[in-house]
Structure formats: C-alpha cells, structure tokens
Design a protein around this motif. Structure first.
Motif, PDB file in Angstrom:
ATOM      1  N   SER A 168       3.827 -80.559  -8.778  1.00  0.00           N
ATOM      2  CA  SER A 168       3.810 -79.639  -7.651  1.00  0.00           C
ATOM      3  C   SER A 168       3.948 -78.185  -8.098  1.00  0.00           C
ATOM      4  O   SER A 168       3.190 -77.326  -7.665  1.00  0.00           O
ATOM      5  N   HIS A 169       4.915 -77.875  -8.959  1.00  0.00           N
ATOM      6  CA  HIS A 169       5.156 -76.508  -9.420  1.00  0.00           C
ATOM      7  C   HIS A 169       5.374 -76.510 -10.924  1.00  0.00           C
ATOM      8  O   HIS A 169       5.882 -77.504 -11.485  1.00  0.00           O
ATOM      9  N   GLU A 170       4.990 -75.407 -11.549  1.00  0.00           N
ATOM     10  CA  GLU A 170       5.268 -75.160 -12.960  1.00  0.00           C
ATOM     11  C   GLU A 170       5.977 -73.816 -13.067  1.00  0.00           C
ATOM     12  O   GLU A 170       5.431 -72.776 -12.686  1.00  0.00           O
ATOM     13  N   ILE A 171       7.189 -73.858 -13.577  1.00  0.00           N
ATOM     14  CA  ILE A 171       8.037 -72.652 -13.670  1.00  0.00           C
ATOM     15  C   ILE A 171       8.229 -72.345 -15.142  1.00  0.00           C
ATOM     16  O   ILE A 171       8.672 -73.199 -15.930  1.00  0.00           O
ATOM     17  N   LEU A 172       7.904 -71.103 -15.549  1.00  0.00           N
ATOM     18  CA  LEU A 172       8.055 -70.652 -16.939  1.00  0.00           C
ATOM     19  C   LEU A 172       9.456 -70.087 -17.117  1.00  0.00           C
ATOM     20  O   LEU A 172       9.865 -69.143 -16.419  1.00  0.00           O
ATOM     21  N   LEU A 173      10.192 -70.698 -18.015  1.00  0.00           N
ATOM     22  CA  LEU A 173      11.567 -70.286 -18.311  1.00  0.00           C
ATOM     23  C   LEU A 173      11.554 -69.406 -19.554  1.00  0.00           C
ATOM     24  O   LEU A 173      10.961 -69.788 -20.584  1.00  0.00           O
ATOM     25  N   LYS A 174      12.187 -68.206 -19.467  1.00  0.00           N
ATOM     26  CA  LYS A 174      12.266 -67.281 -20.592  1.00  0.00           C
ATOM     27  C   LYS A 174      13.718 -66.839 -20.806  1.00  0.00           C
ATOM     28  O   LYS A 174      14.514 -66.815 -19.865  1.00  0.00           O
ATOM     29  N   GLY A 175      14.007 -66.455 -22.040  1.00  0.00           N
ATOM     30  CA  GLY A 175      15.345 -65.951 -22.380  1.00  0.00           C
ATOM     31  C   GLY A 175      15.387 -65.377 -23.782  1.00  0.00           C
ATOM     32  O   GLY A 175      14.504 -65.661 -24.607  1.00  0.00           O
ATOM     33  N   ALA A 176      16.395 -64.554 -24.036  1.00  0.00           N
ATOM     34  CA  ALA A 176      16.605 -63.938 -25.371  1.00  0.00           C
ATOM     35  C   ALA A 176      18.073 -64.039 -25.740  1.00  0.00           C
ATOM     36  O   ALA A 176      18.963 -64.033 -24.870  1.00  0.00           O
ATOM     37  N   ALA A 177      18.352 -64.094 -27.023  1.00  0.00           N
ATOM     38  CA  ALA A 177      19.726 -64.226 -27.521  1.00  0.00           C
ATOM     39  C   ALA A 177      19.949 -63.217 -28.636  1.00  0.00           C
ATOM     40  O   ALA A 177      19.041 -62.987 -29.467  1.00  0.00           O
TER      41      ALA A 177
END
Length: 1593
Positions: free
Chosen positions: A1430-1439
């Motif tokens: 149904s949905h595709e969500i792009l997860l992003k992050g930096a450390a």
C-alpha cells in the motif's frame, strides 16, 4: 486491357503439336486391359477365351501410328483449349468489372450534374452570377467527363462482345473434344480407385499390426495391474488387521444407535409404502376404468364398422353384378346357399372331431386302467407278437382316417405291425391338433412355447412329436434303450440346452436380438423345373457386439429331400465379419415348398426362411371395357385388347362370348373336383394344419378372406352362368348384337411365360343405337380363373352431326363476351349447305357466325359461337333461363339443305353477376392521434359464382388495408374480413373514399371520415414486447415521455391540436398512466409533468405471479351463492404464512409446476393535460382531454419455469456484498428441475478475467432433482461487478445475476511525501518518532510492516556495483549504511495487525545507529493482506560521534562507506589528529538585462546541536566564521558570522553574493574561510565559496 480474339480450326491445332517418336508410341500401345472371364464360363469356355484373347491382340496390333499420334495431339489440343478458356474467362470477368466501374462513374457524374443544376437554380434565384458562372463551368466539365465515360463504355462493350464471341468459339471446340476428356477422366478415376484399394489394404495391415501391439500392451498392463492388486490386497490386509481393534471398540455403540435408527426408518418406510400403495391403487383403478371405457368404445366402433363394411360389401357386390348384366338375386341366393352348406360342413366336421376325441379319451382311459391292473397282477410282458385290443383299435382308426378298408390278410397285418406305433402317434397328433383347432381361444402362449424346442435342430422330429403324446404312450414307445439310457439322454440334452446359449455382455450392455443377419433375408427359388439343380449363396454377418460362433443345425423335415446345405463353420467371428453358405436345391416334385434353414450361434439359435415356388400362370387383361364411340352404320373399326402373362408357366387360351359354352370348362371343373377329392385323400395332419392356419388367417386378416370368398363366389357364379348360357346356346340363335361386335382373327392359342398377346375386337354397326357385348377368356390351366371384359359402341345414321350435343360454356358473367368453336361433321359424299339459327328470345345475347355455310364431303365445318349476356337476359329468355339456379339452356338449330330433320344442339351456361358488396359502405373512425392507428373490419362479399381478383387502388398514405395490402382473390359467394387501418399524419379533419376494383375493372367505393389529433406529448415507444418471462420473474423496459412543443409558430413544426381547433399553448404538460386494477404492470412515475423541450424517463416493470381473475371469482359466487361464506370463513381461520417459511416455498413450487403458460396483452391509456401538476390544489384536478389520450400496448408472454431456485427465497439476483480486493466470497445456489423431463444444462461463459467463477460443474438435471451451484466472487480491483450466468436448456434459459462490490484497501498515511527523516543522532543512541495509518475503507484490513534491509532481495542487491560508480542519474539507493553489529538501524512497532474500518493505527519508528555515518537509510513497506503493497516510506538518518554537525553545501563524497580500515587515535592525540573538513558552497548569480534589477545569489548552511541523554560539560555549540570582512570585499554577505546553538536546535547561516565591480565573468571567483564549531570537542571546517555569473534568458 484489349486482347485480340483468336479463331482456329482443328487442323491448325493438330499441326501445332510435334509428333512422337516410334518408341514412345510402341510403349503406349502396350497399355490395354484383358478382361478376365467369369467363374461360370471358366470351365466350359477355355478354348473360346483363348480365341478371343488372340483375336483381341491381333486387333490391337492393327492400330496405326497415325491414330496414336492423333490421340496424343487431341490430348494436347484439349489442354491448350482449357488454358485458353481460363485466360479468356479471366479477361471477360476483368472487362465486365471495368464496365461496371464505368457505369458507376457515369451514375455518379449524373448525380453530380443534378446537384449542380439545383445549385445553379438556387444561385440564380439569389442573383449570385459569380457562383452561377463557376457552377456552369463545373457542369461543362462534368458533361465532358460524362461523354468520355460513354465513349469508354462503348469501347469496353465492343471489346466484351468480341471476347464473348471468342469464348463461344472456344467452348464449341471444347465440346467437340468432350469424348477425349471423358476418356481421360475415366482413366484417372480408375487409377485413383486402384490407389484407394492399395491404400485400404495397407491400412488394414497396419491396423492389424496396431491391434496386435495393443493386445500385447494390454496383456502387460493387466499383468502389472494384477501384481499391483496383489500388493494392494496384502497392504490392505495389514491395515485392516491394525484397524480391527478400533472397529470392535466402536462396534457396540454403533450397533445400538443403528438399531434405533433402523427402527425409526423402518416405521417411516412402512408409512410411506402404505401411503404409496393407496395412491397407486387409486390411480390404477382410475386407469382401469378409463381403459375399460375406451376398450368398450373401440369394440362398439369395431362392431359397427364390421356391420357397415358387410352391408357396404353386399351393396357393392350387387352393383357389380348389375353392372355386369347379371342377376343379383340369383347371385345372393347362391351365395346364401353356399354359406349354409359351408356351415353345415363345418358343423359335421366338428361333430366328427368331437366323436374322435371321445373315442381316443375312452381308449386312453381303458388302456390306463388295464395297465394298472396288469401291474398289480404281474410284470408286463416284453413280447409284442400278439395283437392287443388297443393295437387293433389304433389300426382301425388309422385306416378309417386314411380312407382304406379293413385289412384281413394276416400277411398285411404282420408287415404293417412294424409301423403301427408311428401311425398311431401320427393319428394322435392329428386329433390333438383338431382339438386345438376347435378351441382356438384356449391356446395360451405357454403351450406354444412348450411345443417348440429351446434350440432348433437339437431335437429330432420323433422327440418333438412325442412331446404331445400322453405319458403312457411315451413309455411304450421305443426311443432307443432302457430307462438308464433314457435318463442319460435326458441329462445330456438338458446339459446341452443350458450350456449352448450364453449371454453376451459387452461394456455392461447385454446383446439381445438376432445374432446373425442374412443377405438376402429370404432364400427364394422361383419358377423351378423338376430335375434341374439350383444354387444360391447367402452371407451371414455377425450382428453381435463381439466374437461369436455359428453352426449349421439343418433344415426342416419336409425340405431334407430337396435342399442340401454346404457350410464350413468359420470358427470365431468378430463383430461385423461374415461367412458364406451355399444352398443347393434339387426339385423332385412340382410343389411349393416353405421352411427354414436353422443355425445355432453362441448367443442363441436363428433361422433363415426358405421358399421354393413352382411355375404358375399370372394372367390379366389391360382393360375391362372397350368403348368404340359413335360410328355410322356400315363402317368398321377395330380395337386391341392385350392379354399379359407375368408368370413363369404358359397355357392355352380361348376368347369367346360370355354366353357361349366350351368344353374347356368341363375339363376345368373335372380337374377341380378331382383335385378336391385328391386334397381330401391327403394326410390328416396336413388337412388339420391347413384348416388351423385358415382359421388364424380369418382371425387376423378378415379383410383378405372376405376378398377371397368374394372371388370364390364370383367364380361359382360365373360357372353357373356359363352352364346356363351353354344350355341356352344350344337352342338359341345368335342375335344381331353379337354380329355387330365380334372377335378378330386371333381367338385362341398358347401364351408363353412372361409374354403378351394382342387380340383385335371389331365393331361393325348394323342398326342405329347402342350396342354392348360381353366376352370371356378361358384357359387350360386349372389354376387360372376366367377373365371377362365388355365392348360397347353406338351406331348412328345422320350424315351431318355435331360431336358435342351440348356446348357447355361453364359459368359466365353479365356484360362479358365468351366465344367457342362448334365443329360440324358430315359423312355425306356431297357438299351440303348449312344454316345456323338462334331462337328469337336469345338473338340479342347469342350469335352464330357465319349464319350460312357449305360443308364439303366427308369433312368438318367450324362455326363461331359468341355469347354476350346482358342484364335483361332473365326477362328476355324466361323460357330457357332458371332464375333460381341461374342456368341457361338455349337450343340451337342447324338446318341442312334437302334434309327435313334439322340437327339440334344445346348451349348451356350458368350466368352470374360480377358484383362485389362492401359492408359497411360508410365508416367513421372518430378521433385518432397521429401516434396511433385505428383498425376496423369491413366485409367484402362476392355475389358472383366465379372467383374474382380484387384490389384497393389509390389508397392515401394514411390508410392501409390488410391482408396482402388489400389485394387478393375472393371465392364464389365468399365473404372476406379485411382490416382497414387508419393512421393520420397530421391534425385535421379527414374525408376520403376507398376504391375497390375487380379484375374486370369494376369500381366499388367506401366513404370514410375521421379527425386527426396531434397531442402535446408523445411516447418514445407505443408498443413494448416483453420477452417470455418465467413465473415469479420480472422483466423491465424503459420508455420516455417527450414534450416537443416549443413554439406556436406553425412554420417550424406542426402544432398540437385536435382537428381544426385551436392549438395547445406552449407550457408544462402533465400526464398520468391509468393502470388496470390487479395487473402485474408497474410504471414509475405514473404521474408527472414534462417541460417544453424536455423528456421524462419511464420504467415499465412486469412481475409475473400466480393470480386468479376477479371476474372468474364473481361468476363462481353467482353460480354457487350458498358457498360464498364458507371459503371466506375458512380463509379467516387459516394461519398467516410468511414468505420465508417452508410452507410458502412448497406452495410456490407447486403452483410453478401447475402453471401452463399464458399470453397477456395490456393497453394502458395515458391521459394528457396542460399545466403543472405541482401548481394544482389538492381538491383540483387537471382538465384531461379524452381526445389527447396516448395508448401504450404491452405484450406479456409468461411461461412455466423449468428450473427454479429453491434457495435464497427463489430470487435470481445474488448480492455478494462488499468483498476486499484479493479476497473471495462463496455462495451456494440450489436449483431444482420442476419440469417433467430430464434437462441437459449448458452454462454461459463468465468473464474469464472477471471476479465471478463457477466452481461446481454439472451438465444434467433430472426431473425433480436438486443440484447445488457454487459461485465465488474474488474482486481484483475496487469496482462494482455485475455478471449474468445463463443456464441454457432445450426448454429455455434461466438467468442468474451476480452483483458484488470489490472494495480496495484505502489507507492514508500521516507522513507527507512518504519520506521520514530521523535527523542527527549520536552514535550508539536511539531516537523514536510516530506516524499514523488511517483505514478509510469499509472493511477491516490486515497489515504487515516490511523493511527492505530485511528482505530476501538484499543479498542480490549487495552483489551489484556500488552506485557511486555509475552516473548521477542512476543513484537511487534505498538501503544505505547499516550497523556493524548486524542489527537493523531502523525498527518499527507494531509489525503486523488488523486495522478496523474507520480506525487509525499508530506506529513507532526507532533509529539506532552504532557508528557515525551520514547515509543511514531504509525502505519501509506497508503490505496489506500479505499481497498488496500500500505505501512505501523512505527512512533516513545520520549519526555523529559528537554533538555538533553542519549541513548544507555541495556533496563531496559518495553515499557508500569505504571498505578501508579507519585508524583509531588515542584521546591524547585527538586534537592533533583532527583534520579540516571541506564544505563546498557554489553560488550562481543570474544576470539579466542591464535595466532589470537582479537579486543576489544565496545559499544556506545549517549548524545544529544534537540532543543527547549523556552528561556533557557544555550545553550549547558555538560557531564562528573567520575572514568575514574580506569576504564582504569579494561581494559575499554572511549572517550571522558567529553564534551559539542549543541542544536539539539548528541555526541557519545565510550566504549571499553579488559580483563586485571588478569581477571578470569569464573567471569564476573562488575563496575559502574557516568555520569553527566548539562543543564537547572543537571541529574546523574549510568552507570553499565558488561564485559564477550566469546569463539569464
């Protein structure tokens, strides 16, 4: 296109071909066929066949070389002619096509000229001269093209004519070579037949090889199957042993429960059987009563018919005798006397039979008593030398029956003692058959079966005869040995009878019938001669299902001396195979023989009938009456009568007068009497059997015996008449009539077999008048009856006569001319003057032309008769005209010179009128709208006695007459009903006349008047024909009510008005449909208003249900007033039955079965009124005009349902409801066959890509049977689906409608852009965020959260090249940097679950990096129902390792971590090891025109401080940018240049650039500065600024 025609001759064709060499000709000369002689001529004609072959070879050698060359040339010329014929045919077809196209172009040019002429006239009227000139030029151009096309057409026509002439010449030449063509075709067919025979033989061999291999394969398969079966049985035995203990434990419980159920079922079955027996008894009684009544009626009708036939027969015989000139009373007296003698004879024979039966029974009884007495005294003696009382009695009876005297000689007694017992048995058999003949009705089927052996041929004749003898005689009869031998023989016969016949069962079907078929079916030897040998072959074909055997049993006893059978048993015979049997017949006696040739097969015995017919005479005359016609006295004429013999035996014949006597009759009667005595002297057995067969024939075929008895009586009557005539002929003198009609030269002779003889009969009239003479033909053959015929003639003596004394003009009409030719004959040898006279009363109606004439000697004269009857004929000719019958008989006279007696003849005619009467003569149709037609009936009566053709001519467009459009033929005095249909075309008053013309151009008129009405509203359909609707089903149709009245301008359209009244004003118009009460019709809306120029949609629905007419109920109440209250009271006391109850469904099914179908026709009026129905008050009613009423006709056929739906309350529309996409819903539909026959079902094909699927296939539904149809609904998308499944049978179609709603999973996400950025996080720490999914569909949804980094495709992605090695456009990384510890960087809770309709689900995403990186990313997929994403969500992050970070600038590295090992520094040297990190900032200054103000180029840098839970000495991060003043000199503006950032916050550094005055656009500006960040550590970034000037568009 043109092709020259070529004409050639045969000589040219022969000269055009080359000659063949001699070797080729010699080879072709050897191809000839030698005919093989037949088998019958092979033995006798060997020498002659050799001579014929040598002669044929010598004849073939004489064929010259020239003939062979000519034959070859003919073949070549034939091929050439065929080729030229095909080419010429193609050319002619092509030419015809071009001619057709040319004519089409000419027609098109003519139409264009007509259109141009119309446009020229229009433009001339508009005075547009320029357009007129242009159009005239175009017209001239078209005229030129048309002339060219005409020239081309003439050329093509001439060419086509020449080609057809050449084609005809070719066809003529081809016809001359037709014989050669047929010869070649026959040779080709012979070769083809030989090839087919060879192919069939090869195919047969291949089939045999294939069958052999198939048998071997089946044997191997059976062996393997047997082995598997043994293994299966062994395994099954082990399993049964293992399960036996468990079954024993459950056995007692099931036994107890089973006994209870069996007791209940037994009681229920007994109750059902008792009820069924009572019902069957009642039905059987009813059927027996009906059958008895019908049988009595049949017997009464049969008796009446027999009596009527007997009476009719007697009258017919009497008329025949009277017609032949005989004495009917004498014949009836002889016939009655003959019947009395026959009755007395039969009574005497029956009395003799009874006496014989009494004597035999008494003898048998005495013999039985004597035997019992001897057995009690001493054992029976074996010596038979002495005559016993029983033997003497049998001997006396035998001698008496055979007509012999008693034998007194002792030597004769000793010689006949050996055959005493067989003779006595023969007599006993004869007497027993006599008793059977006496009481024919007492013979039963069982007695007839016992009289025949089970297998013909196994028993001998003696055993068959002994079967009917008494038991004591059988014991005394020597059958071949002691009692032990008899028992052995009996057991052997029983064993043979029980084992020789076997039932043949193939594929579960038992063969019944005749095992072998015979060709021919009857062996018939016709017209045989004694001493010759005749042979015939018959073919026996195996008609059973499989292999069978055939054995010859033999022929009957009476044929064994003459018939010999040659039959070699073929052994086992497959089905369809045949064998041959040779039958040889050697006649020894001249007698007809009949019998059977018996065979024995494995499935039973059969026989082939055999007949042997002697040569017989079959004589007949071609006519029984010879009419000579009219002849003058003294003339002689002759007629021929033919005697034909179609039999195989010749005989002598003699023609003589019926009154003459000839000795051949005496010999014939003597022969008859001698043959009668000889017949009585025959054996008693044959006499009794013949009488028995005659009685059976009398019972079954009474009509044939009646005819035979009639013939016998006629023969006896003829013999009596002949005898009387012979006596009178001795004393009487021949009369003059006998001298006038005499026999010719041939009166007697011999006629051979299969031949005919012609005998002349002469007529010489002596005295005027009619002459009649009877003749007969007698034959020497005693079996041939005497044939009779008559000859008649008329003698006249007038020299002038008219052949037709009455001239019949048939039926004539008044005022019509009729002509006929009258021929006058003369036998005078001199010319005579004739004068033709008409009676005075008819001279104005009849005329003979010419009035005077001369007839030549011995010739004919023709006079013309003209008949023109006037209307005054009944008054003018009252003496000769009958007004009642309309018959005119007018005498005409021909006066001959020198002759006193005139010649008279009569003119006869039936005079009738030609009037046609139309009733009524005036018709008033009244008011009729232009949308309907009024039909009335008129009667057209023909007052004439002749059929007349009529037609209504000149009918106006609004009138129609049916049938046949008012044309037809009306029979005499007939009245036809004609339908006169009036349909007005506009509103006005109509007055017109209808003209009916007859075939003689007489006119008859009918006056008509009507008023045309144009109503303000109209219907789109005025007649709706519903399809055949089953009971309890619904049919729907749609129509529209239209208001087309927009303006009062009558030039635009016709105004609605009634006749010549004022038009209806423009405005809203209301309507109302008046439905009849208790009708199954529903119209919605029934009342409404239609605005001008608008239309109203109407839905017409028909619901078929079981109903009873109210009028019928009232009639019942009137007839039975005393029973009115009883049904009503009973109805009030009945309980209410709901539609969903079982009783209601049962009653509905019962009514459906009893429904026989019907057809209803409804005419529904629709009244119209001006005004809006909303504006009227509640008490007011609109002014509806009766003349503006519209009528809607409905045709409603109803049929009985053949298949009903017993589930779902009988509905045929099934709603599956809302089903999620990807899911399935199943419904079970119960169908029942309520018809009286078994139905084969065919289902229509549902959409293969649709959501509906039929799961349970079945193709047959027996009468009363119920089947379950299972249908599933699996939607693939969000759509409302509807399909129809047609169940097709030979009785009709049942339509099932399926409706379902596919509901898609509608989910909304709270994240915008489908990207969730978790921001910066310190390494080895985590941060969480929430988002929601909202279920907006009407169904609960099952979900599953999937991460791309945990999918199975990750391993495949890792094998690919890094994205930074590819182009920038292909960098679409989804899964970025991951943790070193193997755990997922991102996690989500919950992973799966169920979201209810309208509810929201909250999800928590946690970001947990374990090292520093700026490119942590993953893809989160929301999977619904384990199928749909149904949905595709792009997860992003930096450390980061530290709490500060800088964002912005251009990317200088790749989003993939390096594989190199990162060196870890000590904390002490950490500051020394820190490097300066570069940040590239590119600014593009867009420069437009000098007059336009340009904004500076801007960029941003983000400085942030990461929120952390770890303790830190500093709470903020400070940043500073060096060299700000120098940067400002270069055109850069940076704000702020320094500052601090709190935890969890970011601050933006705005950078703008404007090119300074000394900036060179060709060289980009590049400057750098340091950005220092101070937090828990210090970090330094080198910011490099690159500035460009870009020219704007």
């Amino acid at each position: 296109m043109e092709e020259p025609t070529v004409q050639f001759s045969d000589e040219d064709l022969m000269d055009n071909f080359p000659t063949m060499d001699d070797e080729r000709i010699q080879l072709e000369d050897l191809d000839f066929d030698v005919e093989r002689p037949s088998e019958e001529q092979e033995d006798d004609g060997d020498h002659s066949s050799v001579k014929k072959e040598s002669a044929g070879a010598e004849k073939m050698r004489k064929t010259t070389t020239k003939d062979r060359v000519q034959a070859f040339h003919l073949r070549k010329s034939l091929n050439l002619l065929d080729k030229m014929h095909e080419e010429k045919d193609v050319f002619i077809q092509k030419t015809k096509g071009e001619l057709r196209i040319c004519r089409q172009r000419m027609d098109l040019l003519d139409k264009q000229q007509e259109s141009l002429a119309a446009e020229i006239a229009t433009e001339k009227e508009a005075n547009n001269m320029a357009a007129v000139g242009r159009l005239q030029a175009a017209s001239r151009r078209l005229q030129t093209e048309l002339e060219n096309e005409k020239d081309l057409q003439s050329k093509i026509t001439a060419m086509l004519k020449d080609s057809e002439n050449a084609m005809w010449h070719i066809e003529i030449q081809t016809g001359r070579f037709e014989g050669v063509r047929k010869h070649h075709e026959e040779e080709a067919e012979a070769r083809q037949r030989n090839l087919k025979i060879h192919s069939a033989q090869q195919l047969q061999k291949e089939k045999e090889a294939l069958e052999k291999s198939e048998r071997n394969r089946l044997l191997r398969a059976r062996k393997s199957l047997h082995t598997q079966k043994e293994l299966g049985l062994r395994h099954q035995k082990l399993v049964e042993d293992a399960q036996r203990n468990h079954r024993i434990a459950v056995k007692f419980l099931k036994a107890s429960l089973g006994r209870v159920r069996e007791q209940e079922q037994k009681e229920e079955m007994e109750l059902r059987k008792h009820t069924q027996r009572r019902m069957d008894a009642v039905l059987a009684l009813k059927n027996n009563i009906t059958a008895s009544r019908e049988t009595l009626k049949k017997f009464q009708a049969w008796g009446q018919n027999r009596a009527q036939q007997a009476k009719q027969k007697a009258l017919t015989e009497k008329e025949v005798i009277l017609a032949q000139g005989g004495d009917a009373f004498k014949y009836l007296f002889h016939q009655r006397r003959h019947q009395e003698l026959e009755a007395e004879k039969r009574a005497f024979e029956e009395e003799q039979k009874l006496r014989k039966q009494e004597i035999v029974s008494r003898i048998l009884k005495e013999e039985a008593e004597e035997e019992q007495r001897k057995r009690r005294q001493h054992p029976p003696s074996k010596h038979i030398d002495r005559w016993t009382l029983r033997d003497k009695t049998w001997k006396y009876i035998s001698d008496f029956c055979e007509g012999k005297s008693a034998l007194t000689s002792t030597h004769q007694q000793d010689s006949e003692q050996l055959v005493l017992l067989p003779k006595s048995s023969h007599v006993l058999k004869a007497i027993s058959i006599d008793s059977v003949q006496m009481d024919l009705g007492s013979i039963s089927t069982e007695d007839e079966v016992l009289a025949e052996p089970d297998i013909p041929g196994l028993w001998n004749k003696e055993a068959y005869q002994s079967h009917q003898e008494p038991k004591e005689d059988m014991d005394r009869k020597p059958v071949g040995g002691s009692k032990m031998e008899k028992d052995i023989l009996a057991r052997t016969l029983e064993h043979l009878r029980s084992g020789v016949v076997q039932k043949q069962v193939v594929s579960g079907r038992e063969f019944k019938g005749r095992p072998f078929n015979s060709k021919p079916e009857v062996i018939h030897f016709k017209d045989f001669d004694i001493g010759k040998v005749y042979k015939k072959k018959i073919t026996l074909i195996n008609a059973t299902y499989t292999i069978n055997y055939c054995k010859l049993v033999g022929v009957e006893e009476n044929l064994k001396d003459f018939i010999h059978i040659d039959f070699d048993p073929p052994g086992p015979m497959s089905a369809g195979m045949s064998c041959e049997v040779l039958v040889t017949f050697k006649p020894m006696i001249n007698k007809d023989l009949e019998g059977n040739v018996s065979f024995l097969a494995q499935t039973g015995g059969f026989s082939v009938p055999l007949k042997c017919s002697t040569k017989k005479c079959s004589l007949s005359l071609d006519k029984e009456l010879i009419e000579f016609g009219s002849y003058v006295v003294g003339e002689t004429t002759s007629r021929i009568i033919t005697l034909t013999n179609v039999g195989g035996l010749g005989t002598k014949f003699k023609f003589l007068l019926a009154s003459e006597f000839f000795e051949m009759d005496e010999s014939q009667s003597a022969v008859k009497i001698s043959s009668l005595f000889t017949y009585e002297d025959k054996g008693l057995y044959e006499k009794i059997m013949s009488s028995l067969s005659e009685q059976q024939l009398e019972v079954n075929e009474s009509s044939q015996l009646d005819l035979q008895s009639q013939k016998e009586s006629e023969k006896q009557l003829d013999e009596t008449e002949v005898t009387t005539a012979a006596v009178s002929a001795m004393t009487a003198v021949p009369s003059e009539e006998q001298a006038e009609i005499t026999l010719g030269e041939v009166t007697e002779g011999e006629i051979g077999p299969f031949s005919s003889i012609k005998v002349p009969i002469n007529f010489t009239p002596v005295i005027p008048g009619e002459v009649q003479t009877k003749f007969k033909v007698m034959f020497k053959d005693p079996q041939s009856p005497t044939l009779y015929f008559r000859a008649t003639g008329t003698a006249i003596d007038v020299p002038v006569w008219v052949p037709k004394a009455t001239v019949d003009l048939k039926i004539c009409m008044y005022d019509r001319l009729y002509q006929d030719s009258i021929t006058v004959h003369t036998r005078s040898k001199a010319a005579l003057r004739l004068k033709f006279e008409v009676c005075k009363e008819l001279r104005g109606h009849i005329e003979l032309l010419p009035e005077t004439g001369y007839i030549q000697a011995q010739s004919t004269y023709s006079v013309q008769l003209k008949f023109l009857p006037r209307q005054s004929l009944p008054e003018d000719a009252r003496k000769y005209f009958d007004p009642a019958s309309r018959v005119l008989e007018a005498p005409m006279t021909i006066r001959v010179a020198d002759q006193i007696k005139p010649v008279r003849f009569t003119v006869q005619a039936i005079v009738t009128t030609s009037d046609l009467e139309i009733n009524p003569s005036e018709i008033n149709f009244g008011y009729c709208t232009i949308y309907e037609a009024i039909r009335t009936e008129i009667c057209l009566t023909n007052l004439s006695l002749l059929p007349q053709e009529f037609g209504f001519v000149g009918l106006p467009k609004y009138v129609d007459i049916q049938p046949n459009d008012g044309f037809g033929t009306i029979l005499p005095l007939e009245t036809l009903q004609l339908d006169l249909i009036f349909q007005p075309i506009k509103a006005k008053e109509y007055k017109f006349e209808l003209v009916c013309k007859s075939e003689i151009n007489r006119c008859f008129k009918v006056s008509c008047q009507a008023v045309g009405v144009h109503p303000p509203l109209e219907l789109s359909h005025y007649q709706i024909k519903f399809s055949a609707t089953s009971l309890y089903d619904t049919s729907v149709s749609t129509l529209y009510v239209i208001n087309s009245h927009l303006s009062m301008n009558k030039l635009i359209h016709s105004l609605p008005q009634i006749g010549s009244e004022e038009a209806t004003p423009v405005g809203p118009t209301s309507f109302e449909f008046l439905l009849p009460p208790n009708s199954p019709i529903t119209i919605s809306p029934a009342v409404g208003t239609v605005l001008p120029g608008k239309f109203q949609k109407e839905t017409v629905q028909k619901k078929e249900f079981w109903r009873t007419s109210m009028s019928t109920v009232r009639v019942h109440n009137r007839e039975r007033p005393t029973r009115v209250s009883t049904p009503q009271a009973a109805e009030m006391q009945r309980p209410v039955i709901r539609a969903s109850s079982t009783e209601f469904q049962t009653a509905q099914a019962t009514l459906s079965k009893a429904f026989q179908g019907k057809f209803d026709r409804f005419v529904i009026p629709c009244v119209v009124a001006s005004g809006d129905i909303k504006d009227r008050k509640t008490t007011e009613s609109l002014n509806f005009s009766p003349h503006n009423t519209l009528y809607l006709e409905l045709w409603c056929p109803a049929v009985a349902p053949f298949i009903v739906v017993t589930s779902h309350k009988g509905k045929t529309v099934f709603n599956f409801g809302d089903i999620a996409v990807g899911h399935r819903s199943v419904q079970k539909i119960t169908l029942q066959n309520v018809s009286n026959e078994d139905l084969t079902l065919e289902f229509s094909v549902l959409n293969p890509n649709g959501p509906f699927v039929r799961l349970t296939p079945f193709n047959k539904l027996c009468s009363g049977e119920t089947q379950t149809l299972v249908v599933s609904f699996s939607p693939h998308e969000n759509i409302l689906a509807q399909e129809t499944l047609d169940i097709i049978t030979k009785r009709g179609t049942l339509s099932l409608t399926f409706i379902g709603m596919g509901v898609a999973s509608m989910i909304t996400c709270s994240i915008d852009g489908n990207i969730l950025n978790m921001g910066y996080v310190l390494a080895r720490e985590s941060v969480s965020t929430n988002f929601k999914l909202q279920n907006e569909s009407s169904l609960p949804i099952k979900f599953f959260m999937s991460l791309e980094s945990l999918s199975k495709k990750k391993a495949e992605t890792c094998q690919q090249l890094p994205k930074f090695l590819t182009s920038q456009e292909q960098r679409t990384e989804i899964v970025g940097t991951q943790n070193y510890n193997g755990q997922s960087v991102f996690s989500i809770v919950p992973v799966e679950g169920l979201m209810f309709s309208g509810k929201a689900q909250e999800f928590t995403v946690t970001f947990s990096p374990d090292h520093e990186s700026l490119y942590f990313s993953d893809l989160l997929q929301v999977v619904l129902f384990e199928k749909k994403v149904s949905h595709e969500i792009l997860l992003k992050g930096a450390a980061r390792e530290h709490m500060m970070f800088v964002e912005g600038g251009d990317p200088l590295d790749v989003p993939v971590e390096s594989l190199a090992v990162i060196t870890a520094f000590d904390p002490e040297h950490k500051e020394e090891a820190e490097e300066i990190k570069p940040i590239l900032v590119t600014l593009n200054y867009v420069q437009f025109d000098t007059d336009t103000t340009t904004s500076p180029a801007t960029r941003e840098l983000q400085v942030g401080c990461i929120r952390t839970t770890q303790p830190s000495p500093r709470k903020t991060v400070e940043f500073s940018l060096d060299g700000v003043s120098w940067l400002q000199h270069k055109g850069f503006s940076i704000e702020p240049s320094r500052g601090s950032v709190e935890r969890g916050q970011t601050k933006t550094i705005n950078i703008s650039w404007v090119p300074p005055a000394d900036f060179d656009p060709d060289h980009p500006l590049m400057v750098s500065t340091l950005l220092q960040l101070r937090g828990d550590v210090k970090e330094t970034y080198k910011v490099i600024f690159v500035a460009h000037v870009v020219t704007g568009l």
